[in-house]
Design a protein around this motif. Structure first.
Motif, PDB file in Angstrom:
ATOM      1  N   ASP A   1      42.476  20.858-118.685  1.00  0.00           N
ATOM      2  CA  ASP A   1      42.931  21.440-117.696  1.00  0.00           C
ATOM      3  C   ASP A   1      42.475  22.088-116.683  1.00  0.00           C
ATOM      4  OD1 ASP A   1      43.656  23.660-118.842  1.00  0.00           O
ATOM      5  OD2 ASP A   1      45.585  23.460-118.969  1.00  0.00           O
ATOM      6  N   GLY A   2      41.001  22.739-116.837  1.00  0.00           N
ATOM      7  CA  GLY A   2      40.612  23.507-116.202  1.00  0.00           C
ATOM      8  C   GLY A   2      40.577  24.818-116.439  1.00  0.00           C
ATOM      9  N   SER A   3      41.547  25.219-117.300  1.00  0.00           N
ATOM     10  CA  SER A   3      41.759  26.573-117.808  1.00  0.00           C
ATOM     11  C   SER A   3      40.783  27.028-118.418  1.00  0.00           C
ATOM     12  CB  SER A   3      43.222  26.871-118.617  1.00  0.00           C
ATOM     13  OG  SER A   3      43.172  26.281-119.700  1.00  0.00           O
TER      14      SER A   3
ATOM     15  N   ALA B   1      37.100  22.693-125.195  1.00  0.00           N
ATOM     16  CA  ALA B   1      36.056  21.748-125.097  1.00  0.00           C
ATOM     17  C   ALA B   1      34.682  21.962-125.736  1.00  0.00           C
ATOM     18  CB  ALA B   1      35.792  21.400-123.611  1.00  0.00           C
ATOM     19  N   GLU B   2      34.332  23.465-125.599  1.00  0.00           N
ATOM     20  CA  GLU B   2      33.207  23.823-126.300  1.00  0.00           C
ATOM     21  C   GLU B   2      33.259  23.680-127.859  1.00  0.00           C
ATOM     22  OE1 GLU B   2      30.325  27.861-126.394  1.00  0.00           O
ATOM     23  OE2 GLU B   2      32.320  27.672-125.211  1.00  0.00           O
ATOM     24  N   ARG B   3      34.389  23.852-128.320  1.00  0.00           N
ATOM     25  CA  ARG B   3      34.435  23.667-129.784  1.00  0.00           C
ATOM     26  C   ARG B   3      34.426  22.229-130.060  1.00  0.00           C
ATOM     27  NH1 ARG B   3      35.675  26.579-134.760  1.00  0.00           N
ATOM     28  NH2 ARG B   3      34.985  28.178-133.400  1.00  0.00           N
ATOM     29  N   ALA B   4      35.201  21.300-129.461  1.00  0.00           N
ATOM     30  CA  ALA B   4      35.133  19.881-129.527  1.00  0.00           C
ATOM     31  C   ALA B   4      34.065  19.178-129.487  1.00  0.00           C
ATOM     32  CB  ALA B   4      35.962  19.219-128.496  1.00  0.00           C
ATOM     33  N   PHE B   5      33.064  19.961-128.648  1.00  0.00           N
ATOM     34  CA  PHE B   5      31.319  19.323-128.508  1.00  0.00           C
ATOM     35  C   PHE B   5      30.657  19.523-129.730  1.00  0.00           C
ATOM     36  CE2 PHE B   5      31.517  18.177-124.150  1.00  0.00           C
ATOM     37  CZ  PHE B   5      30.637  17.273-124.052  1.00  0.00           C
TER      38      PHE B   5
ATOM     39  N   ASP C   1      34.847  17.536-115.196  1.00  0.00           N
ATOM     40  CA  ASP C   1      33.136  17.631-115.033  1.00  0.00           C
ATOM     41  C   ASP C   1      32.765  19.096-115.142  1.00  0.00           C
ATOM     42  OD1 ASP C   1      33.055  14.708-115.197  1.00  0.00           O
ATOM     43  OD2 ASP C   1      32.793  14.452-113.223  1.00  0.00           O
ATOM     44  N   ARG C   2      33.369  20.025-114.196  1.00  0.00           N
ATOM     45  CA  ARG C   2      32.956  21.289-114.397  1.00  0.00           C
ATOM     46  C   ARG C   2      32.937  22.018-115.741  1.00  0.00           C
ATOM     47  NH1 ARG C   2      35.921  21.887-109.582  1.00  0.00           N
ATOM     48  NH2 ARG C   2      37.607  22.464-110.776  1.00  0.00           N
ATOM     49  N   ILE C   3      33.505  21.494-116.577  1.00  0.00           N
ATOM     50  CA  ILE C   3      33.585  21.809-117.830  1.00  0.00           C
ATOM     51  C   ILE C   3      32.743  21.218-118.852  1.00  0.00           C
ATOM     52  CG2 ILE C   3      35.057  22.434-120.064  1.00  0.00           C
ATOM     53  CD1 ILE C   3      37.387  23.075-118.234  1.00  0.00           C
ATOM     54  N   VAL C   4      32.893  19.933-118.748  1.00  0.00           N
ATOM     55  CA  VAL C   4      31.920  18.984-119.747  1.00  0.00           C
ATOM     56  C   VAL C   4      30.477  18.996-119.314  1.00  0.00           C
ATOM     57  CG1 VAL C   4      31.608  16.365-120.263  1.00  0.00           C
ATOM     58  CG2 VAL C   4      33.881  17.475-120.024  1.00  0.00           C
ATOM     59  N   GLU C   5      30.155  19.130-118.108  1.00  0.00           N
ATOM     60  CA  GLU C   5      28.433  18.906-117.701  1.00  0.00           C
ATOM     61  C   GLU C   5      27.670  20.006-118.384  1.00  0.00           C
ATOM     62  OE1 GLU C   5      27.007  16.066-116.807  1.00  0.00           O
ATOM     63  OE2 GLU C   5      29.376  15.312-116.743  1.00  0.00           O
ATOM     64  N   PRO C   6      28.057  21.136-118.475  1.00  0.00           N
ATOM     65  CA  PRO C   6      26.928  22.048-118.936  1.00  0.00           C
ATOM     66  C   PRO C   6      27.045  21.691-120.414  1.00  0.00           C
ATOM     67  CG  PRO C   6      28.562  23.170-117.533  1.00  0.00           C
ATOM     68  CD  PRO C   6      29.112  21.657-117.666  1.00  0.00           C
ATOM     69  N   LEU C   7      28.004  21.151-121.122  1.00  0.00           N
ATOM     70  CA  LEU C   7      28.291  21.098-122.631  1.00  0.00           C
ATOM     71  C   LEU C   7      27.441  19.844-122.874  1.00  0.00           C
ATOM     72  CD1 LEU C   7      32.046  21.827-123.063  1.00  0.00           C
ATOM     73  CD2 LEU C   7      30.041  23.387-123.765  1.00  0.00           C
ATOM     74  N   ARG C   8      27.466  18.685-122.010  1.00  0.00           N
ATOM     75  CA  ARG C   8      26.400  17.589-122.364  1.00  0.00           C
ATOM     76  C   ARG C   8      25.219  18.150-122.637  1.00  0.00           C
ATOM     77  NH1 ARG C   8      29.049  12.404-120.942  1.00  0.00           N
ATOM     78  NH2 ARG C   8      30.701  12.686-119.305  1.00  0.00           N
ATOM     79  N   SER C   9      24.559  18.877-121.778  1.00  0.00           N
ATOM     80  CA  SER C   9      23.041  19.212-121.709  1.00  0.00           C
ATOM     81  C   SER C   9      22.829  19.981-123.088  1.00  0.00           C
ATOM     82  CB  SER C   9      22.777  20.216-120.573  1.00  0.00           C
ATOM     83  OG  SER C   9      23.714  21.254-120.508  1.00  0.00           O
ATOM     84  N   ARG C  10      24.061  20.785-123.640  1.00  0.00           N
ATOM     85  CA  ARG C  10      23.739  21.562-124.860  1.00  0.00           C
ATOM     86  C   ARG C  10      23.948  20.637-126.024  1.00  0.00           C
ATOM     87  NH1 ARG C  10      27.971  26.366-123.763  1.00  0.00           N
ATOM     88  NH2 ARG C  10      27.790  26.446-126.084  1.00  0.00           N
TER      89      ARG C  10
END
Length: 304
Positions: free
Chosen positions: A168-170, A177-181, A227-236
């Motif tokens: 939700d952007g928080s 999201a970081e833990r989920a990835f 996307d603001r949260i997900v995109e940096p995690l995709r690259s990692r």
């Protein structure tokens, strides 16, 4: 006695709370499998309250408290049996256990300070098979320093389903999201990042019709947040197959429904009034009450 040893919880352990209930086996399976995948120690915690032990004495029947060789009170045999089961199932995982004298919720919260995560169970109770979050589960979810996994009664403790995360952007959903990835990468399963909206107004009108410009505008706004949260995690985590979904509906209902085929549902402990709302407020409680999969609650790191 084995149960009186190892009271010190190893740094970075997966800690599972047991309580002689029918959820113990499901919780142990989830915790042991998680420890094995992540290369973490497994610690089995069976807390006892002295007041509860004393109140269980029946002076008429003449029953007595069971004392271990070190003067410990409690169901040491249960812990010993569980330790033996865990060591047989996961021989490569370091397994320890403890029988602290404390309220179970306080023992779990204390353990969370150095744990990788804490695992607790929840029973099905009442109409429509909602979860009855007991005192230890609820308190651990609200106050633990580490992520907490709540394993509902009857949940698939071992599943190759996707990891689903609510965004939700928080800051707390970003931590989730970081833990989920990380978990999806570890499990080699897909990740589904979901952001939901319920009521939006564009140009003074409530948006209700799919495919309209107003609908697309709202979807684009929420997708940008995700996307603001997900995109940096995709690259990692380039090997993680991640899909972002923007869904209209009550956030708690959307997530609970998606848990039906998920291996794990991950969400933040706080939000912007969406997926988690206030700290374990109505929205997150609804998710926990109706989830079909294990649910991991993650909080954002606190500033020093």
């Amino acid at each position: 006695m084995e149960a009186s040893e190892g009271d010190e919880i190893p740094e970075g352990a997966v800690v599972v709370g047991i309580g002689n209930s029918d959820r113990d086996a499901e919780c142990l399976t989830w915790a042991g499998s998680s420890a094995q995948r992540s290369g973490s120690p497994l610690h089995i915690l069976h807390a006892h309250e002295l007041g509860a032990e004393l109140s269980a004495i029946d002076p008429v029947a003449g029953n007595a408290i069971s004392l271990g060789p070190e003067g410990d009170i409690g169901n040491a045999s249960l812990l010993d049996e569980t330790l033996a089961q865990a060591r047989e199932r996961w021989p490569d995982v370091p397994v320890t256990g403890s029988l602290p004298f404390a309220r179970p919720e306080q023992a779990l919260i204390d353990a969370s300070r150095t744990a990788r995560l804490v695992v607790v169970g929840a029973a099905r109770a009442g109409a429509l098979q909602r979860l009855g979050l007991g005192r230890p589960s609820l308190a651990a979810a609200m106050h633990a320093s580490s992520p907490v996994v709540i394993v509902p009664q009857g949940a698939r403790a071992e599943s190759d389903g996707p990891v689903v995360v609510g965004i939700d952007g928080s800051a707390h959903s970003a931590a989730a999201a970081e833990r989920a990835f990380w978990i999806a990468d570890l499990r080699k399963v897909p990740l589904v990042a979901i952001t939901a909206w319920n009521v939006e107004v564009v140009d003074g009108m409530v948006v209700t019709t799919p495919g309209t410009d107003a609908w697309k505008q709202v979807e684009a706004k929420y997708r940008a947040v995700a996307d603001r949260i997900v995109e940096p995690l995709r690259s990692r985590h380039p090997d993680v197959d991640c899909t972002v979904e923007v869904v209209r509906g009550a956030p708690a209902k959307v997530l609970a429904e998606r848990s039906a085929d998920a291996g794990l549902l991950v969400m933040g402990t706080r939000g912007r009034g969406g997926f988690a709302g206030m700290l374990l407020g109505s929205q997150s409680h609804k998710v926990l009450e109706t989830a079909a999969s294990p649910v991991m609650l993650v909080r954002a790191p606190q500033p020093d």
